[in-house]
Design a protein around this motif. Structure first.
Motif, PDB file in Angstrom:
ATOM      1  N   ALA A   7     -25.714 -24.070  30.545  1.00  0.00           N
ATOM      2  CA  ALA A   7     -26.075 -24.048  31.967  1.00  0.00           C
ATOM      3  C   ALA A   7     -27.064 -22.943  32.291  1.00  0.00           C
ATOM      4  O   ALA A   7     -27.786 -23.022  33.300  1.00  0.00           O
ATOM      5  N   HIS A  64     -22.768 -28.919  33.591  1.00  0.00           N
ATOM      6  CA  HIS A  64     -22.600 -28.259  32.305  1.00  0.00           C
ATOM      7  C   HIS A  64     -21.534 -27.162  32.404  1.00  0.00           C
ATOM      8  O   HIS A  64     -20.614 -27.088  31.588  1.00  0.00           O
ATOM      9  N   TYR A  65     -21.671 -26.332  33.429  1.00  0.00           N
ATOM     10  CA  TYR A  65     -20.754 -25.206  33.603  1.00  0.00           C
ATOM     11  C   TYR A  65     -19.323 -25.698  33.789  1.00  0.00           C
ATOM     12  O   TYR A  65     -18.391 -25.188  33.162  1.00  0.00           O
ATOM     13  N   GLY A  70     -27.218 -26.955  36.929  1.00  0.00           N
ATOM     14  CA  GLY A  70     -26.352 -26.613  35.807  1.00  0.00           C
ATOM     15  C   GLY A  70     -24.872 -26.754  36.084  1.00  0.00           C
ATOM     16  O   GLY A  70     -24.039 -26.446  35.219  1.00  0.00           O
ATOM     17  N   GLN A  71     -24.533 -27.252  37.275  1.00  0.00           N
ATOM     18  CA  GLN A  71     -23.119 -27.338  37.650  1.00  0.00           C
ATOM     19  C   GLN A  71     -22.314 -28.205  36.683  1.00  0.00           C
ATOM     20  O   GLN A  71     -21.210 -27.825  36.265  1.00  0.00           O
ATOM     21  N   ARG A 101     -21.059 -23.275  29.329  1.00  0.00           N
ATOM     22  CA  ARG A 101     -21.649 -22.200  30.124  1.00  0.00           C
ATOM     23  C   ARG A 101     -23.026 -21.786  29.620  1.00  0.00           C
ATOM     24  O   ARG A 101     -23.966 -21.630  30.411  1.00  0.00           O
TER      25      ARG A 101
END
Length: 251
Positions: free
Chosen positions: A55, A46-47, A43-44, A52
């Motif tokens: 993610a 996306h975050y 999810g990095q 957020r």
């Protein structure tokens, strides 16, 4: 100890030899490594791009996949930093938004047992000489997440100095960013390219044949820059160097 490999998206898609090197290295050191096929993205991306909430399901899946393992090893400082630094933030933000404790509770178990490769070797296995042989002059670039997020310090250098045949050259301006920064390179291509060129010029000044790092994404960025600049160097992940022996092929 039950150990799992978290390969990461970039390595799975573009640098599978890095994952194979991790398994080869850890197996040589007596570690039985599992590769859970259900793993996906941490999810990095996306975050870091501002998504957020998007993610969160990926973080929960990571926690579900790796929950039963004693240690999760990844050849990526940035993804290890995502789990260790940002998963707790995801949990806190969910709590602040009144969404209860469920997300924080789901993510908490995997945070302390996720390790970047060099951390696992030095801190968990208590080894710096991994029996590697790599007869090249090498310079090491400490990537931002490893340097600032995880605080890897001299762990990678200690491992490299113990490799037989390897000559480690100090990289001028080592702590400066290479300019990749995930979507930073997409949104700010001119700045990113200039930073990458500065890093390559510094690496070339060492006379090294190989530029080494612990993040394939940064190596991909620098490798493209080296090719365009005809720098006469190769980008190589530290896992591939540490996995090399006299009995096995080395590049």
């Amino acid at each position: 100890m039950r150990v799992a490999l978290f390969l990461t998206c970039v390595n799975d898609t573009l640098c599978p030899d890095t994952g194979r090197a991790v398994v080869r290295l850890l197996t040589r050191l007596g570690v039985d490594v599992d590769f859970p096929m259900a793993q996906t993205c941490c999810g990095q991306a996306h975050y870091n791009t501002g998504y957020r909430r998007q993610a969160e399901p990926l973080a929960v899946r990571y926690a579900d996949v790796f929950r039963e393992y004693d240690a999760v090893v990844t050849p990526s400082g940035s993804c290890a930093a995502m789990v260790r630094e940002l998963y707790p933030r995801l949990g806190r933000r969910a709590r602040e938004e009144g969404r209860g404790e469920s997300l924080a509770d789901a993510l908490a178990p995997v945070v302390p047992k996720t390790f970047e490769l060099t951390e696992f070797l030095v801190d968990v296995l208590d080894v710096t000489d991994v029996g590697a042989y790599y007869p090249h002059r090498v310079t090491y670039h400490p990537t931002c997440h490893g340097l600032r997020g995880l605080g890897l310090g001299d762990r990678p250098a200690r491992l490299l100095r113990a490799v037989r045949g390897l000559e480690l050259a100090e990289l001028p301006g080592a702590e400066e960013c290479c300019g990749f920064g995930g979507t930073f390179a997409v949104k700010n291509p001119d700045v990113s390219a200039a930073m990458g060129a500065d890093k390559v010029r510094a690496a070339r000044s060492t006379g090294a044949e190989v530029l080494c790092a612990a993040d394939s994404s940064c190596l991909m960025h620098l490798g493209g820059t080296m090719a365009r600049m005809e720098a006469g160097m190769r980008p190589v992940h530290i896992a591939e160097i540490l996995a090399s022996t006299e009995e096995e092929p080395w590049g």
